[in-house]
Design a protein around this motif. Structure first.
Motif, mmCIF file in Angstrom:
data_model
loop_
_atom_site.group_PDB
_atom_site.id
_atom_site.type_symbol
_atom_site.label_atom_id
_atom_site.label_comp_id
_atom_site.label_asym_id
_atom_site.label_seq_id
_atom_site.Cartn_x
_atom_site.Cartn_y
_atom_site.Cartn_z
ATOM 1 N N UNK A 74 10.372 0.137 7.635
ATOM 2 C CA UNK A 74 9.223 0.971 7.738
ATOM 3 C C UNK A 74 9.001 1.573 6.463
ATOM 4 N N UNK A 75 7.753 1.375 5.867
ATOM 5 C CA UNK A 75 7.412 1.689 4.489
ATOM 6 C C UNK A 75 6.124 1.962 4.460
ATOM 7 N N UNK A 76 6.009 2.971 3.620
ATOM 8 C CA UNK A 76 4.534 3.479 3.284
ATOM 9 C C UNK A 76 3.795 2.416 2.459
ATOM 10 N N UNK A 77 2.556 2.238 2.629
ATOM 11 C CA UNK A 77 1.676 1.234 1.824
ATOM 12 C C UNK A 77 1.610 1.690 0.359
ATOM 13 N N UNK A 78 1.830 2.865 0.105
ATOM 14 C CA UNK A 78 1.666 3.402 -1.296
ATOM 15 C C UNK A 78 3.021 3.791 -1.907
ATOM 16 N N UNK A 79 3.968 3.101 -1.456
ATOM 17 C CA UNK A 79 5.429 3.167 -2.052
ATOM 18 C C UNK A 79 6.193 4.614 -1.200
ATOM 19 N N UNK A 80 7.361 4.648 -1.857
ATOM 20 C CA UNK A 80 8.438 5.536 -1.355
ATOM 21 C C UNK A 80 9.498 4.841 -0.715
ATOM 22 N N UNK A 81 10.159 5.811 0.030
ATOM 23 C CA UNK A 81 11.583 5.368 0.551
ATOM 24 C C UNK A 81 11.438 4.326 1.565
ATOM 25 N N UNK A 82 12.231 3.298 1.688
ATOM 26 C CA UNK A 82 12.258 2.471 2.637
ATOM 27 C C UNK A 82 13.179 2.566 3.643
ATOM 28 N N UNK A 83 12.746 2.739 4.851
ATOM 29 C CA UNK A 83 13.686 3.103 6.010
ATOM 30 C C UNK A 83 13.854 1.634 6.921
ATOM 31 N N UNK A 84 15.095 1.413 7.073
ATOM 32 C CA UNK A 84 15.558 0.302 7.775
ATOM 33 C C UNK A 84 16.473 0.612 8.982
#
Length: 305
Positions: free
Chosen positions: A76-86
């Motif tokens: 799960x990842x925001x389109x504009x960047x930020x923390x990646x949640x796996x």
């Protein structure tokens, strides 16, 4: 729509808006694709996962993507960047659905689990007691802005209220097993597809069926994808065989658009945010059986034109 070259087969697509899409491939790559009139498509790498991309989903506000791969990885990842949640999700418990803000995802089979990506804490919804449901696995689910969770199963559409998760209620049904479910933009109505060629509209407040439309003459036709369409009460539904997409005014009971995709099976139909367009994903019959996931052919259609 364009396809990616040199990155494997296209296996999943999601629409951010009418000019921007996510495209996943059999090599585990996910691209952002910009499609503007008069210009060549522009591809930018968004993320990559270890195995072929199985499914792509976007939050209701189109800010966040959920990427599922063939080995159970959920990113799960925001389109504009930020923390990646796996996360890891059992392949039998997908595909996942995001809420409007992209902070909660749902997955399941005989039970449904909601997980807050910020705390990573799962919350399994209590099983519905017989005769209120609980006798079949769920095939699709949707999260409303007001905290309701709807799930499609053999008994029809079952409902949970997150502030009263143990509340028992009879399934909403037209006596047809449900294959897919979606909640309208205003939260008043929902729609579901059945395993016997129908699309059904529901008044969620009254918990009643307000429309039941036969969208396929075949009683074995699986309406496995439904979506609200446009600004009114329209619903788009896709049937399995033959490949057909129907746009239906659920309150006036009129079919507004009816299109066949010869030699294609409808994989998914979704409304393109902020537009009067639909993203239709199909599998050609000749491509079926290419493991682990079939090649997806994306079509951008404007039914009102």
């Amino acid at each position: 729509m364009p396809t990616v070259s040199g990155a494997g087969r296209v296996t999943a697509v999601a629409a951010v808006n009418e000019e921007r899409f996510l495209m996943g491939t059999s090599e585990g790559k996910v691209f952002t694709v910009e499609v503007k009139p008069g210009k060549s498509p522009a591809f930018t790498m968004f993320t990559s996962v270890p195995a072929p991309v199985r499914h792509l989903a976007l939050s209701g506000d189109s800010s966040t993507a959920a990427v599922s791969d063939a080995e159970g990885l959920l990113r799960i990842q925001r389109l504009q960047g930020g923390t990646v949640h796996d996360f890891h999700v059992d392949l039998l418990e997908g595909p996942v659905t995001l809420d409007r803000s992209g902070t909660i995802f749902a997955h399941g089979s005989f039970t449904l689990t909601l997980t807050d990506i910020r705390t990573r804490k799962p919350r399994t919804l209590p099983a519905k007691p017989v005769p209120y449901g609980g006798r079949s696995a769920y095939s699709d689910w949707s999260i409303a802005d007001d905290g309701r969770v709807l799930a499609a199963g053999d008994e029809g559409i079952e409902t949970w209220y997150l502030d009263q998760p143990a509340k028992a209620s009879q399934p909403i049904s037209c006596a047809c097993p449900a294959a897919s479910v979606t909640i309208g933009r205003d939260g008043r109505y929902a729609a579901y597809g059945t395993v016997d060629g129908h699309a059904v509209a529901l008044d969620l407040g009254k918990r009643t069926v307000v429309g039941d439309k036969t969208v396929s003459p075949r009683t074995d036709d699986f309406v496995g994808t439904v979506t609200p369409f446009g600004s009114g009460n329209s619903i788009a539904a896709g049937t399995s065989t033959p490949g057909r997409v129907v746009v239906w005014d659920a309150l006036e009971h009129d079919i507004l658009w009816d299109h066949h995709f010869p030699q294609h099976k409808i994989a998914e139909v979704s409304a393109v945010p902020g537009s009067e367009a639909l993203l239709v994903q199909t599998n050609r019959f000749e491509d079926l059986g290419n493991e682990p996931f079939n090649t997806v052919r994306p079509w951008l259609v404007r039914p009102r034109e």
